[in-house]
Design a protein around this motif. Sequence first.
Motif: not given
Lengths: 325, 290
Positions: A128-129, A133, A215, A227-228, B271, B275, B277-278, B281, B284-285, B288
């Motif tokens: 996404r992004g 898209d 999503v 992922e962690a 959600r 646009v 989210p990359k 993410r 967030r990564r 984490v």
Amino acid sequence: MRYLLRRLGFYLITAWAAITINFLIPRLMPGDPVDLMVARMNGQIDPDAIESMKKSFGLTGGSIWSQYWDYLGNLLHGELGRSITFYPTHVSSVIGGALPWTIGLVGIATIISYLIGTSLGVVAAWRRGTWLDSILPTTTFLQAVPYFWVALALVMVFGVSLSWLPVSGAYSLDVTTGFNGPFVASVLYHAILPAITIVVASIADRVMGMRNVMVTTLGEDYVTMAEAKGLTSRRVMWRYAARNAVLPNITSFSLSLGFVVGGSVLTEIVFSYPGIGSVLLKAVENEDFPLMQGIFLIISLAVLAANLLADIAYVALDPRTRQEA
Amino acid sequence: MRGILRSPKIVAGLLILAFFVVLAVLGPLLVGADPTKTSGAGLAGPSAAHWLGTTQSGQDVLAQVVYGARISMGVGVLSALIATALSIVVGLVGGYVGGVVDEVLSLITNIFLVLPALPLVIVLAGYLPSRGVMSVAAVIAVTGWAWGARVLRAQTLTLRGRDYVQAAKAGGERAWRIVFAEILPVEFPVIATSFLATVLAAILAEAGLSFLGLANLSTVSWGTMLYFAQNNQALLVGAWWWFIPPGLCIALIGAGLGLLNFGIDEIANPRLRTVLPKRARRARRAEVTS
């Protein structure tokens, strides 16, 4: 188990509803089919013939209830009446001859569309992004394209302009029918364009459905956890996220089967494919009401059966539905 | 309102739809010609005289596309209005009243959801004694209301327990007034999305019926254009200008309606937005792993 029994009950009621709708349509629509045919033949039909036609429709013989019981009894014996177009062939044998073609074509095309569409949806949600898209406007466009128009365009390009592929029929007339190499090859060769039509016209729904569930799934804690742990993206994407996101998609897939079957009616007509759709059009054109209704009934029951199978698959794949019961 | 117009999807969708509405309303004034008028030049490709070429019998394809917009969109909107009215009644009444009434209405809704719509429409149309715009629209509506009813029922179930509804109930308001004056207006966005989706389904159904020759073939719609193109071997002689425009128009209207729906969905459910989210993410990564 209770979930499945409830679904089974629902499909039984729906099957009964389809049968009853089928019984009621000719009786609720203004004018009965026989009068309609008589009117269109400008009255050039003798009264005896009218009476025998009415009898064959089950439109005579006492109250509407006794007609209904007769109708159900006939159905139980697989008796759908005789086709007018292919007189005196029984409706059930006309349908029996056409059904394998439709099931083969629609079945294979639907599986291909599901595999490609779901994978695309997974990737689209994961990326996404990014440029992916742009898949959104494309899919909205594809969702809105009429099936039969895609078919016309494909016939034009690959059949007429390039002459790469055959544009009508299900097999070449110069091969002997039966289970032999040349015949099977010819059948597959003739199925390419109709199958592509169905895939192109139905793939957008699959992509969007999968993308949206995916999503949501990507936001779940266990995905973050995976992922962690430092697992590879590919593993997180397919084994953790996609595997769970695909489950709700099975239900929407089964619901969309009805639309695929409906759409393939038009596709078959463009390609003169000898399936249920082509027979349905012939029936409507010839005002062959027994055949028309028999086909509607069979299509409905087939869609219901497919839905039931999807429900069973869902229960088999998702332990949560089993625990609830 | 400003938020709505900031969504590129909504703006694009509105522009596309506005274009076709203007085409349907004003187009015939600009094209002028009678879409069924024949001329000597049959199957001519696009030219200055005929921008989109001509049909087998020399009718102007552009004029047919423009006039066809009226019938195709008219039938689409008309059936969607009928279907939406049905879905509002079934969904709101079932969701609000509950009990046996709800059970029965939900069962009917679910049955219509599973039964294949197009074959049913074909069979119904086969029985129609006259195939005017009204009867075709009604037949399409009969098979197209179930999805909206299901969505509206779910919405009504959640609204039923809200304080303001309870207050109205305690205040002695009549049930029908609560349903239609208190609950209905709140559900407007949901009704709008399901209406838009139904318009598209109805346009497609009308095109399919006409393509089969089951609608009124003496009126010009995008579906009847495709019917005549197919039956006059337009494909075999390579007359692409005859059948490409009507199908393209349907797909474009559908894309417009779809974009509008996506835009509304994204406002309702952030959600799904495409646009950002990359970056989100990645952030967030980083969070984490750190």
